[in-house]
Write a protein that holds these residues in place. Structure first.
Motif, PDB file in Angstrom:
ATOM      1  N   ARG A  49     -17.300   7.004   6.561  1.00  0.00           N
ATOM      2  CA  ARG A  49     -17.276   5.709   7.212  1.00  0.00           C
ATOM      3  C   ARG A  49     -15.914   5.188   7.083  1.00  0.00           C
ATOM      4  NH1 ARG A  49     -22.370   4.757   6.311  1.00  0.00           N
ATOM      5  NH2 ARG A  49     -23.985   3.789   8.434  1.00  0.00           N
ATOM      6  N   PRO A  50     -14.611   4.741   7.520  1.00  0.00           N
ATOM      7  CA  PRO A  50     -13.998   4.284   7.522  1.00  0.00           C
ATOM      8  C   PRO A  50     -13.472   3.192   6.196  1.00  0.00           C
ATOM      9  CG  PRO A  50     -13.134   4.599   9.605  1.00  0.00           C
ATOM     10  CD  PRO A  50     -15.614   4.454   9.000  1.00  0.00           C
ATOM     11  N   VAL A  51     -12.955   3.212   4.973  1.00  0.00           N
ATOM     12  CA  VAL A  51     -12.922   2.057   4.014  1.00  0.00           C
ATOM     13  C   VAL A  51     -12.391   1.183   4.057  1.00  0.00           C
ATOM     14  CG1 VAL A  51     -11.254   2.954   2.927  1.00  0.00           C
ATOM     15  CG2 VAL A  51     -12.269   1.950   1.644  1.00  0.00           C
ATOM     16  N   ARG A  52     -12.637   0.216   4.224  1.00  0.00           N
ATOM     17  CA  ARG A  52     -11.609  -1.147   4.291  1.00  0.00           C
ATOM     18  C   ARG A  52     -11.266  -2.085   2.758  1.00  0.00           C
ATOM     19  NH1 ARG A  52     -13.114  -3.197   9.125  1.00  0.00           N
ATOM     20  NH2 ARG A  52     -15.349  -3.278   9.543  1.00  0.00           N
ATOM     21  N   LEU A  53      -9.897  -2.134   3.004  1.00  0.00           N
ATOM     22  CA  LEU A  53      -9.175  -2.635   2.112  1.00  0.00           C
ATOM     23  C   LEU A  53      -9.809  -3.575   1.353  1.00  0.00           C
ATOM     24  CD1 LEU A  53      -6.124  -2.306   0.721  1.00  0.00           C
ATOM     25  CD2 LEU A  53      -5.523  -3.955   2.326  1.00  0.00           C
ATOM     26  N   ARG A  54     -10.303  -4.294   2.476  1.00  0.00           N
ATOM     27  CA  ARG A  54     -11.132  -5.192   1.042  1.00  0.00           C
ATOM     28  C   ARG A  54     -12.092  -4.983   0.118  1.00  0.00           C
ATOM     29  NH1 ARG A  54     -13.217  -8.064   6.229  1.00  0.00           N
ATOM     30  NH2 ARG A  54     -15.248  -7.068   6.528  1.00  0.00           N
ATOM     31  N   ASP A  55     -12.458  -3.706   0.579  1.00  0.00           N
ATOM     32  CA  ASP A  55     -13.773  -2.760  -0.032  1.00  0.00           C
ATOM     33  C   ASP A  55     -11.994  -2.516  -1.544  1.00  0.00           C
ATOM     34  OD1 ASP A  55     -15.813  -3.687   1.050  1.00  0.00           O
ATOM     35  OD2 ASP A  55     -15.054  -2.492   2.939  1.00  0.00           O
ATOM     36  N   VAL A  56     -11.796  -1.495  -1.196  1.00  0.00           N
ATOM     37  CA  VAL A  56     -10.992  -1.376  -2.278  1.00  0.00           C
ATOM     38  C   VAL A  56     -10.331  -2.025  -2.738  1.00  0.00           C
ATOM     39  CG1 VAL A  56      -8.500   0.349  -2.535  1.00  0.00           C
ATOM     40  CG2 VAL A  56      -9.981   0.609  -0.529  1.00  0.00           C
ATOM     41  N   ILE A  57     -10.221  -3.581  -2.765  1.00  0.00           N
ATOM     42  CA  ILE A  57      -9.280  -4.318  -3.783  1.00  0.00           C
ATOM     43  C   ILE A  57     -10.880  -4.981  -4.154  1.00  0.00           C
ATOM     44  CG2 ILE A  57      -8.823  -6.192  -3.846  1.00  0.00           C
ATOM     45  CD1 ILE A  57      -7.323  -5.630  -1.354  1.00  0.00           C
ATOM     46  N   ALA A  58     -12.209  -5.161  -3.781  1.00  0.00           N
ATOM     47  CA  ALA A  58     -13.230  -5.157  -4.322  1.00  0.00           C
ATOM     48  C   ALA A  58     -13.554  -4.154  -5.783  1.00  0.00           C
ATOM     49  CB  ALA A  58     -14.903  -5.807  -4.247  1.00  0.00           C
ATOM     50  N   HIS A  59     -13.649  -2.772  -4.969  1.00  0.00           N
ATOM     51  CA  HIS A  59     -13.611  -1.391  -6.222  1.00  0.00           C
ATOM     52  C   HIS A  59     -12.636  -2.040  -7.790  1.00  0.00           C
ATOM     53  CE1 HIS A  59     -15.510   2.075  -7.541  1.00  0.00           C
ATOM     54  NE2 HIS A  59     -13.817   2.822  -7.203  1.00  0.00           N
ATOM     55  N   LEU A 107       0.971  -1.346  -0.087  1.00  0.00           N
ATOM     56  CA  LEU A 107       0.535   0.230   0.159  1.00  0.00           C
ATOM     57  C   LEU A 107       0.862   1.283   0.356  1.00  0.00           C
ATOM     58  CD1 LEU A 107      -2.600  -0.898   2.503  1.00  0.00           C
ATOM     59  CD2 LEU A 107      -2.882  -1.280   0.162  1.00  0.00           C
ATOM     60  N   VAL A 108       0.972   1.844  -0.776  1.00  0.00           N
ATOM     61  CA  VAL A 108       1.429   2.942  -1.238  1.00  0.00           C
ATOM     62  C   VAL A 108       0.694   4.599  -0.354  1.00  0.00           C
ATOM     63  CG1 VAL A 108       2.475   4.999  -2.184  1.00  0.00           C
ATOM     64  CG2 VAL A 108       2.860   2.650  -2.833  1.00  0.00           C
ATOM     65  N   MET A 109       0.541   5.481   0.881  1.00  0.00           N
ATOM     66  CA  MET A 109      -0.328   6.233   1.318  1.00  0.00           C
ATOM     67  C   MET A 109       0.146   7.755   1.204  1.00  0.00           C
ATOM     68  SD  MET A 109      -1.527   3.155   4.037  1.00  0.00           S
ATOM     69  CE  MET A 109      -0.424   2.703   4.267  1.00  0.00           C
ATOM     70  N   SER A 110      -0.527   8.647   0.617  1.00  0.00           N
ATOM     71  CA  SER A 110      -0.340   9.630   0.976  1.00  0.00           C
ATOM     72  C   SER A 110      -1.175  10.700   0.960  1.00  0.00           C
ATOM     73  CB  SER A 110       0.435  10.236  -0.572  1.00  0.00           C
ATOM     74  OG  SER A 110       0.162  10.986  -1.031  1.00  0.00           O
ATOM     75  N   HIS A 111      -2.181  11.818   1.302  1.00  0.00           N
ATOM     76  CA  HIS A 111      -2.164  12.842   1.245  1.00  0.00           C
ATOM     77  C   HIS A 111      -3.721  12.928  -0.180  1.00  0.00           C
ATOM     78  CE1 HIS A 111      -5.761  15.211   2.245  1.00  0.00           C
ATOM     79  NE2 HIS A 111      -5.755  16.333   1.331  1.00  0.00           N
ATOM     80  N   ILE A 165      -0.929  -0.778  -4.796  1.00  0.00           N
ATOM     81  CA  ILE A 165      -2.862  -0.051  -4.246  1.00  0.00           C
ATOM     82  C   ILE A 165      -2.358   1.288  -3.810  1.00  0.00           C
ATOM     83  CG2 ILE A 165      -4.554   0.031  -3.728  1.00  0.00           C
ATOM     84  CD1 ILE A 165      -4.654  -2.537  -3.355  1.00  0.00           C
ATOM     85  N   HIS A 166      -2.250   2.352  -4.224  1.00  0.00           N
ATOM     86  CA  HIS A 166      -1.944   4.077  -3.923  1.00  0.00           C
ATOM     87  C   HIS A 166      -3.532   4.135  -3.509  1.00  0.00           C
ATOM     88  CE1 HIS A 166      -0.660   7.966  -3.783  1.00  0.00           C
ATOM     89  NE2 HIS A 166      -1.900   8.478  -4.818  1.00  0.00           N
ATOM     90  N   LEU A 167      -3.473   4.896  -2.019  1.00  0.00           N
ATOM     91  CA  LEU A 167      -4.262   5.138  -1.133  1.00  0.00           C
ATOM     92  C   LEU A 167      -4.168   6.836  -0.940  1.00  0.00           C
ATOM     93  CD1 LEU A 167      -5.063   2.178   1.140  1.00  0.00           C
ATOM     94  CD2 LEU A 167      -6.578   2.753  -0.576  1.00  0.00           C
ATOM     95  N   TYR A 168      -5.589   7.231  -1.439  1.00  0.00           N
ATOM     96  CA  TYR A 168      -4.457   9.143  -1.452  1.00  0.00           C
ATOM     97  C   TYR A 168      -6.707   9.657  -0.822  1.00  0.00           C
ATOM     98  CZ  TYR A 168      -6.949   9.288  -5.488  1.00  0.00           C
ATOM     99  OH  TYR A 168      -8.040   9.081  -6.589  1.00  0.00           O
ATOM    100  N   GLY A 169      -6.322  10.874  -0.384  1.00  0.00           N
ATOM    101  CA  GLY A 169      -7.471  11.831  -0.038  1.00  0.00           C
ATOM    102  C   GLY A 169      -7.591  13.203  -1.444  1.00  0.00           C
ATOM    103  N   HIS A 170      -7.182  13.973   0.240  1.00  0.00           N
ATOM    104  CA  HIS A 170      -8.086  15.229  -0.913  1.00  0.00           C
ATOM    105  C   HIS A 170      -8.570  15.668  -1.804  1.00  0.00           C
ATOM    106  CE1 HIS A 170      -5.440  19.765  -1.873  1.00  0.00           C
ATOM    107  NE2 HIS A 170      -5.562  18.989  -2.460  1.00  0.00           N
ATOM    108  N   ARG A 211      -4.598   3.169  -8.181  1.00  0.00           N
ATOM    109  CA  ARG A 211      -5.027   4.223  -7.205  1.00  0.00           C
ATOM    110  C   ARG A 211      -7.067   4.048  -6.291  1.00  0.00           C
ATOM    111  NH1 ARG A 211      -4.161   9.067 -10.576  1.00  0.00           N
ATOM    112  NH2 ARG A 211      -6.101   9.110 -11.051  1.00  0.00           N
ATOM    113  N   VAL A 212      -6.685   4.389  -5.706  1.00  0.00           N
ATOM    114  CA  VAL A 212      -7.962   5.096  -4.980  1.00  0.00           C
ATOM    115  C   VAL A 212      -8.214   5.631  -3.791  1.00  0.00           C
ATOM    116  CG1 VAL A 212     -10.457   3.722  -3.871  1.00  0.00           C
ATOM    117  CG2 VAL A 212      -8.947   2.389  -5.436  1.00  0.00           C
ATOM    118  N   ASP A 213      -8.972   6.923  -4.121  1.00  0.00           N
ATOM    119  CA  ASP A 213      -9.914   7.816  -2.774  1.00  0.00           C
ATOM    120  C   ASP A 213     -10.517   7.421  -1.756  1.00  0.00           C
ATOM    121  OD1 ASP A 213     -10.058  10.420  -1.451  1.00  0.00           O
ATOM    122  OD2 ASP A 213     -10.706  10.989  -3.040  1.00  0.00           O
ATOM    123  N   ALA A 214      -9.571   7.183  -0.097  1.00  0.00           N
ATOM    124  CA  ALA A 214      -9.923   6.479   0.650  1.00  0.00           C
ATOM    125  C   ALA A 214     -10.545   7.395   1.542  1.00  0.00           C
ATOM    126  CB  ALA A 214      -8.775   5.447   1.558  1.00  0.00           C
TER     127      ALA A 214
END
Length: 131
Positions: free
Chosen positions: A106-116, A58-62, A75-80, A95-98
């Motif tokens: 709600r906080p997103v679960r990794l399994r939901d990111v992967i399913a997406h 997982l690569v995470m940044s805002h 998987i790159h998780l970001y917000g902003h 890459r997914v906006d988390a």
């Protein structure tokens, strides 16, 4: 648990044992300085064990990145962007906006990111090539 805004987070009520904070431009000092966080940083690469074995980076940044470490598989998780930047599926990652505002506050679960990401691939939205 839901929040009205991203800054309304009650850190003590977050699920899980080991919360990491990827700092953002919206964070209030009370959230950033909470002792509940195992770690607070601007950027983080972490390897997680997946159900059924295997590992995923997982690569995470805002902020979202057009290219990130190991983009083909990680998987790159970001917000902003608050949902305005579209997700991107790569061959085996993406890459997914988390941000909670993208996931019904709600906080997103990794399994939901992967399913997406898997749904994006099935729909033909994977981006082939170098990243």
């Amino acid at each position: 648990m839901t929040w009205n805004t991203v800054s309304d987070i009650d850190v003590k009520r977050l699920p899980g044992k080991h919360q990491l904070l990827i700092r953002s431009n919206h964070d209030k000092q009370g959230v950033v300085k909470s002792r509940k966080w195992v770690r607070g940083c601007d950027y983080l690469e972490a390897t997680v064990l997946m159900p059924g074995g295997g590992k995923r980076t997982l690569v995470m940044s805002h902020y979202p990145m057009a290219s990130w470490v190991g983009a083909r598989y990680s998987i790159h998780l970001y917000g902003h962007t608050h949902g305005s930047a579209p997700p991107m599926a790569t061959e085996f990652g993406g890459r997914v906006d988390a941000g909670v505002d993208v996931w019904q506050f709600r906080p997103v679960r990794l399994r939901d990111v992967i399913a997406h990401l898997e749904e994006l691939r099935r729909s033909g939205f994977a981006v082939p090539g170098d990243y």
